[in-house]
Write an enzyme that holds these catalytic residues in place. Structure first.
Site, PDB file in Angstrom:
ATOM      1  N   ASN A   1      34.350  72.206  23.045  1.00 50.40           N
ATOM      2  CA  ASN A   1      34.981  72.865  22.677  1.00 50.40           C
ATOM      3  C   ASN A   1      35.240  74.102  24.094  1.00 50.40           C
ATOM      4  OD1 ASN A   1      36.504  73.556  20.631  1.00 50.40           O
ATOM      5  ND2 ASN A   1      35.179  74.807  19.843  1.00 50.40           N
TER       6      ASN A   1
ATOM      7  N   THR B   1      37.683  40.219  39.899  1.00 50.76           N
ATOM      8  CA  THR B   1      38.946  40.376  38.870  1.00 50.76           C
ATOM      9  C   THR B   1      40.178  39.841  39.386  1.00 50.76           C
ATOM     10  OG1 THR B   1      38.584  42.674  38.618  1.00 50.76           O
ATOM     11  CG2 THR B   1      40.075  42.344  37.827  1.00 50.76           C
TER      12      THR B   1
ATOM     13  N   LYS C   1      43.687  38.674  39.333  1.00 47.91           N
ATOM     14  CA  LYS C   1      45.106  39.455  39.727  1.00 47.91           C
ATOM     15  C   LYS C   1      46.222  38.178  39.474  1.00 47.91           C
ATOM     16  CE  LYS C   1      42.980  43.699  41.049  1.00 47.91           C
ATOM     17  NZ  LYS C   1      42.964  44.597  39.984  1.00 47.91           N
TER      18      LYS C   1
ATOM     19  N   LYS D   1      36.387  38.749  36.365  1.00 47.19           N
ATOM     20  CA  LYS D   1      36.540  39.657  35.164  1.00 47.19           C
ATOM     21  C   LYS D   1      38.155  39.951  34.661  1.00 47.19           C
ATOM     22  CE  LYS D   1      36.503  44.662  35.520  1.00 47.19           C
ATOM     23  NZ  LYS D   1      37.504  45.070  35.303  1.00 47.19           N
TER      24      LYS D   1
ATOM     25  N   ASP E   1      41.086  41.911  33.586  1.00 47.41           N
ATOM     26  CA  ASP E   1      41.213  43.603  34.071  1.00 47.41           C
ATOM     27  C   ASP E   1      41.153  44.813  33.350  1.00 47.41           C
ATOM     28  OD1 ASP E   1      42.754  45.871  35.585  1.00 47.41           O
ATOM     29  OD2 ASP E   1      42.910  44.737  36.156  1.00 47.41           O
TER      30      ASP E   1
ATOM     31  N   HIS F   1      33.372  48.840  32.105  1.00 49.64           N
ATOM     32  CA  HIS F   1      34.330  49.184  32.813  1.00 49.64           C
ATOM     33  C   HIS F   1      35.266  50.965  32.626  1.00 49.64           C
ATOM     34  CE1 HIS F   1      38.132  50.304  34.880  1.00 49.64           C
ATOM     35  NE2 HIS F   1      37.636  49.264  35.892  1.00 49.64           N
ATOM     36  N   ARG F   2      34.815  51.598  33.227  1.00 52.72           N
ATOM     37  CA  ARG F   2      35.101  53.251  33.255  1.00 52.72           C
ATOM     38  C   ARG F   2      36.148  54.105  33.247  1.00 52.72           C
ATOM     39  NH1 ARG F   2      33.119  55.917  38.677  1.00 52.72           N
ATOM     40  NH2 ARG F   2      33.864  54.460  40.327  1.00 52.72           N
TER      41      ARG F   2
END
Length: 416
Positions: free
Chosen positions: A114, A164, A166, A192, A194, A285-286
């Site tokens: 809060n 990753t 792509k 990985k 994505d 993953h963040r």
């Protein structure tokens, strides 16, 4: 003859207690407080302590039914931030009883739920938390940890390499699997999904899981090494997420992944428990972290999110890169990288560590260096991150002139 006097009262009377000796069981927090003009720092610090624990803006009769002294957060120390006008670090101690055991969700709801919208503050940032041993022990933590992971993968004495796949969106499952195979065959340990690859119309999760698994086993047979592909199990509901995790286990893959901030700590902890019970590694993953940690005056520092993740559970977590950025940032990144891996961290303000943290043998998390890195960064990265890390090159591998496999080879060679 009224029982008590109602009305707005100052927080600092109750919640600012500089004489307080912190207990080993308290959760300690360091907040960067920027009060509104005219609000004294003690009042601002006390307001944070109150609003994130037992306080409300007035005296209520139900206060008499509990022991405030036992349950209130206390602001026990305030120091000005050097070089900043009217900005302070307020240290707050919370009694352990305010938190549900084993719930990172509840811990964050209580501490940052809060208070960030509070009118008396211009801005507020949670810089660090000290999690007491008694509370750490109520968490399972990472499903496996660094040592177990190395044993599972049979890879020692070097960082692990990943990339990753792509373009992240738009490949069909079969072509996606092909890209996975090329990278793994070329010498990477991991590929990985994505973070935004979940289950979209052009590639449903089940098809992707199957083709990636096929690619993985083929590369494994041909190279004689254990390979992994982080199958992203993040989904719209916890049930769907678990369904994907179960399917991954049935396929016999070594590792799955989750976006822990968008997916939420509750889902993440559930997944981490499942992963430990079923021998899956969990890559975290963040996504969304910068929404929370980018502003230096408001929000939460990433080291707090990283601590939360170690408690909730994950075997790898993305931790930025440090390559080519400022020196000062480097120390701070190293600070939270060590916080993820080591069992015991000394307080060190130059590295952004506000409290000594003892993890009492909670397994460690491997930091993942990712984002804009390529072959030429390898020496710097190994120097910074050391052996217990995953170095993740994305476009820097797949965009190489001769295709993925040679670039994967180049990454592997550069590492050695």
């Amino acid at each position: 003859s009224v029982g008590f006097k109602a009305g707005v009262k100052e927080y600092k009377l109750t919640y600012y207690t500089p004489e307080y000796e912190t207990k080993d069981t308290d959760i300690l927090a360091a907040f960067r407080v920027t009060p509104q003009p005219g609000v004294p720092p003690e009042e601002a610090g006390a307001a944070v302590a109150a609003e994130s624990s037992t306080g409300t803006w007035t005296t209520v009769w139900t206060d008499g039914l509990t022991s405030l002294d036992r349950y209130k957060g206390r602001c026990y120390h305030i120091e000005p931030v050097p070089g900043e006008e009217d900005q302070y670090i307020a240290y707050v101690a919370y009694p352990l009883d305010l938190f549900e055991e084993g719930s990172v969700t509840n811990m964050f709801t209580s501490i940052v739920g809060n208070v960030f919208g509070f009118k008396a503050l211009r801005a507020l940032r949670l810089e660090d938390l000290r999690i007491p041993v008694a509370y750490v022990k109520t968490f399972q933590g990472p499903p496996h940890g660094i040592q177990v992971e190395r044993d599972k993968l049979n890879k020692y004495g070097r960082p692990l390499l990943g990339c990753t796949i792509k373009p992240k969106l738009g490949l069909s499952a079969k072509n996606y699997g092909r890209a996975v195979y090329e990278c793994l065959r070329g010498g990477l340990d991991f590929t990985k999904d994505d973070e935004n690859v979940n289950s979209q119309p052009f590639m449903r999760w089940r098809d992707r899981f199957l083709f990636c698994t096929e690619a993985l086993f083929k590369a494994q047979v041909e190279t004689g090494e254990i390979k992994g592909h982080y199958l992203n199990a993040t989904a719209g509901t916890c049930e769907e997420m678990m369904k994907r995790a179960v399917f991954a286990r049935e396929l016999g893959v070594p590792i799955i992944m989750h976006d822990y901030l968008t997916g939420g700590f509750t889902a993440n902890t559930t997944l981490a428990h499942y992963c430990r019970d079923n021998g899956l590694l969990l890559h975290i993953h963040r996504a969304m972290h910068a929404v929370i940690d980018r502003q230096k005056n408001h929000g939460m520092h990433f080291r707090v999110l990283a601590k939360g993740l170690r408690m909730s559970g994950g075997d790898h977590i993305h931790a930025g890169t440090v390559v080519g950025k400022l020196e000062g940032e480097r120390d701070i990144t190293l600070g939270f990288v060590d916080l993820l891996r080591d069992d015991f961290i000394e307080k060190d303000r130059s590295r952004g560590i506000y409290f000594t943290q003892d993890w009492v043998s909670l397994p460690g998390v491997i930091p993942v260096a990712s984002g804009g890195i390529h072959v030429x960064h390898m020496p710097a990265l190994t120097e910074i991150f050391g052996d217990d890390s995953v170095l993740q090159x994305g476009g820097g591998t797949l965009x190489x002139p001769w295709g993925n496999a040679p670039x994967a080879v180049a990454n592997r060679v550069a590492l050695x």
